[in-house]
Design an enzyme around this catalytic site. Structure first.
Site, PDB file in Angstrom:
ATOM      1  N   LYS A   1       0.920  -1.226   0.049  1.00 13.38           N
ATOM      2  CA  LYS A   1       0.012   0.171   0.258  1.00 13.38           C
ATOM      3  C   LYS A   1       0.800   1.141   0.030  1.00 13.38           C
ATOM      4  CE  LYS A   1      -3.283  -1.129  -0.735  1.00 13.38           C
ATOM      5  NZ  LYS A   1      -3.708  -1.719  -1.898  1.00 13.38           N
TER       6      LYS A   1
ATOM      7  N   GLY B   1       2.130   2.380  -3.099  1.00 11.55           N
ATOM      8  CA  GLY B   1       2.348   2.707  -4.536  1.00 11.55           C
ATOM      9  C   GLY B   1       3.040   1.788  -5.379  1.00 11.55           C
TER      10      GLY B   1
ATOM     11  N   TRP C   1       1.262   1.743  -8.913  1.00 13.94           N
ATOM     12  CA  TRP C   1       1.646   3.075  -9.443  1.00 13.94           C
ATOM     13  C   TRP C   1       3.027   2.719 -10.276  1.00 13.94           C
ATOM     14  CZ3 TRP C   1       2.515   8.404  -7.377  1.00 13.94           C
ATOM     15  CH2 TRP C   1       2.626   9.631  -8.496  1.00 13.94           C
TER      16      TRP C   1
ATOM     17  N   HIS D   1       7.294  -7.585  -2.196  1.00 16.35           N
ATOM     18  CA  HIS D   1       7.064  -7.131  -0.970  1.00 16.35           C
ATOM     19  C   HIS D   1       8.165  -7.352   0.098  1.00 16.35           C
ATOM     20  CE1 HIS D   1       3.508  -4.846  -2.111  1.00 16.35           C
ATOM     21  NE2 HIS D   1       2.721  -5.677  -2.219  1.00 16.35           N
TER      22      HIS D   1
ATOM     23  N   ARG E   1      -7.621   4.104  -4.993  1.00 13.39           N
ATOM     24  CA  ARG E   1      -8.490   4.812  -4.279  1.00 13.39           C
ATOM     25  C   ARG E   1      -8.481   6.155  -4.407  1.00 13.39           C
ATOM     26  NH1 ARG E   1      -9.250   6.501   0.984  1.00 13.39           N
ATOM     27  NH2 ARG E   1      -6.862   6.473   1.152  1.00 13.39           N
TER      28      ARG E   1
HETATM   29  P1  A3P Z   1      -4.777   5.136  -1.104  1.00  9.71           P
HETATM   30  O1  A3P Z   1      -5.425   3.823  -0.402  1.00  9.71           O
HETATM   31  O2  A3P Z   1      -4.129   5.823  -0.293  1.00  9.71           O
HETATM   32  O3  A3P Z   1      -5.463   5.864  -2.076  1.00  9.71           O
HETATM   33  P2  A3P Z   1      -0.158  -0.359  -3.625  1.00  9.71           P
HETATM   34  O4  A3P Z   1      -0.342  -0.217  -5.127  1.00  9.71           O
HETATM   35  O5  A3P Z   1       1.251  -0.492  -3.037  1.00  9.71           O
HETATM   36  O6  A3P Z   1      -1.150  -1.325  -3.386  1.00  9.71           O
HETATM   37  O7  A3P Z   1      -0.720   1.154  -3.115  1.00  9.71           O
HETATM   38  C1  A3P Z   1      -2.007   1.550  -3.138  1.00  9.71           C
HETATM   39  C2  A3P Z   1      -2.109   2.930  -2.927  1.00  9.71           C
HETATM   40  O8  A3P Z   1      -1.542   3.548  -3.959  1.00  9.71           O
HETATM   41  C3  A3P Z   1      -3.602   3.648  -2.704  1.00  9.71           C
HETATM   42  O9  A3P Z   1      -3.456   4.617  -1.837  1.00  9.71           O
HETATM   43  C4  A3P Z   1      -3.993   3.987  -4.220  1.00  9.71           C
HETATM   44  O10 A3P Z   1      -5.090   4.855  -4.417  1.00  9.71           O
HETATM   45  C5  A3P Z   1      -2.608   4.476  -4.711  1.00  9.71           C
HETATM   46  N1  A3P Z   1      -2.557   4.353  -6.149  1.00  9.71           N
HETATM   47  C6  A3P Z   1      -2.821   3.314  -7.128  1.00  9.71           C
HETATM   48  N2  A3P Z   1      -2.675   3.510  -8.374  1.00  9.71           N
HETATM   49  C7  A3P Z   1      -1.899   4.802  -8.209  1.00  9.71           C
HETATM   50  C8  A3P Z   1      -1.532   5.758  -9.358  1.00  9.71           C
HETATM   51  N3  A3P Z   1      -1.752   5.232 -10.637  1.00  9.71           N
HETATM   52  N4  A3P Z   1      -1.045   6.785  -8.906  1.00  9.71           N
HETATM   53  C9  A3P Z   1      -0.950   7.091  -7.756  1.00  9.71           C
HETATM   54  N5  A3P Z   1      -1.578   6.599  -6.667  1.00  9.71           N
HETATM   55  C10 A3P Z   1      -2.100   5.335  -6.868  1.00  9.71           C
END
Ligand code: A3P
Length: 333
Positions: free
Chosen positions: A68, A70, A73, A137, A299
């Site tokens: 969680k 990034g 992304w 991870h 999210r």
């Molecule tokens: P939030 O829950 O704070 O919105 P991971 O990808 O490691 O599971 O992390 C998830 C987090 O990254 C979530 O944060 C999600 O919304 C955010 N996220 C997913 N895709 C993204 C993107 N393309 N750009 C920026 N943030 C992103």
């Protein structure tokens, strides 16, 4: 330490039942090993498979993160960048338009390994065309020594409070996907467990610190992996600048012509949260290959959104736990 004598982890499955157990973090049981709380299945099968059979290639790029922070992304950006010759970012038929990023970039320690098919897991990774973009991870200290020696690692670090809240909400939105009973984890409990380091791949600060230290060693010790240390909050402020640094590090930096032609901005746009969320493959109802609802990965994507869910007092308590643990390390969030 775990990586000192290049262990094979062959006897791990027998060792696991004796390790400290934590069952309050859905959806998987966690066991403590090497100072971290890891999903039992990753310990039993994923890590041994990785150590036994994974052969890194010099052109591999490994995306590492605490959950969680990034990951999704980073997967999108790195894949779109590494494969921009074959898949121009605005081709309309880009793999990111058709598939969830987690189905495009594979985790080293999950996939077939979790189903107990160790050979299949390694074969799956072997079959990927170069340059491979892979994810993990796992903490730095639990990666095979040959990965330390050979791989380029991009790490993304995030404010622990946002990672905690994002995880907690993820267990809710992903609930029902993988047999998760989300209501069983109230925020207060997730918060208390997180401060004790009892969460997926926790303690979070230790996960971050290991990669940060590795990133600092890269200049002085040629034998140690190259680690590029990115921060989610800085990526939000300057996505294009961070993407250019990442591409450079990956060995496929953008040329002046590409920059002038808008390729960097196109990749940033393609990989933006709004764009990815709008793709059919990432709409609610769809599931990725691991059975997780595809929309659960997207999210808010903001810095400081923990404030919408935790009190300032809770935030302060997380900060204190993290600062105590990091005192003297030279690292701070
Ligand atoms: P939030 O829950 O704070 O919105 P991971 O990808 O490691 O599971 O992390 C998830 C987090 O990254 C979530 O944060 C999600 O919304 C955010 N996220 C997913 N895709 C993204 C993107 N393309 N750009 C920026 N943030 C992103």
């Amino acid at each position: 330490g775990a990586s000192a004598a290049a262990p094979t982890y062959a006897g791990m499955a027998d060792l696991v039942p004796a390790l400290p157990l934590e069952t309050r973090c859905p959806p998987f049981a966690l066991r403590q090993y090497g100072g971290f709380w890891l999903p039992e299945a990753a310990l039993r099968r994923g890590i041994p498979a990785l150590h036994a059979g994974f052969v890194p290639r010099p052109e591999d790029v490994l995306l590492a993160s605490f959950p969680k922070s990034g990951t999704t992304w980073l997967m999108s950006l790195a894949f779109a960048t590494a494969h921009r010759a074959t898949h121009p970012p605005f081709s309309g038929d880009h793999p990111l338009c058709r598939s969830n990023p987690h189905d495009i970039v594979q985790f080293l320690e999950v996939g077939a390994a979790l189903a107990g098919r160790t050979d299949a897991a390694v074969a799956e990774l072997e079959a990927l065309p170069s340059p491979r973009v892979l994810a993990t991870h796992l903490p730095y200290s639990l990666l095979p020594a040959r990965v330390h020696a050979a791989s380029r690692i991009v790490y993304v670090c995030r404010d622990p409070k946002d990672a905690l809240v994002s995880y907690w909400l993820f267990t809710r939105s992903a609930s029902g996907s993988v047999g998760v009973d989300a209501e069983s984890l109230p925020l207060q409990q997730a918060f208390e467990l997180f401060r004790e380091g009892r969460c997926f791949y926790g303690p979070q600060w230790r996960h971050v610190l290991e990669y940060w230290e590795a990133s600092r060693r890269r200049a002085s010790l040629a034998a140690v992996a190259n680690v590029l240390f990115l921060r989610y909050e800085e990526m939000l402020l300057d996505p294009a600048g961070n993407l250019r640094a990442m591409a450079e590090f990956m060995g496929c930096g953008f040329s002046e012509e590409e920059v002038a032609g808008g390729v960097v901005d196109e990749i940033v746009e393609l990989c933006s949260l709004e764009k990815l969320r709008s793709m059919e493959a990432n709409r609610s109802g769809r599931r990725n290959a691991s059975g997780i609802r595809s929309d659960a990965f997207f999210r808010k994507g903001a810095a400081g959104d923990w404030r919408s869910h935790m009190s300032p007092e809770m935030g302060r308590m997380v900060d204190e736990a993290v600062e105590d643990a990091l005192r003297g390390s030279g690292f701070s969030f």
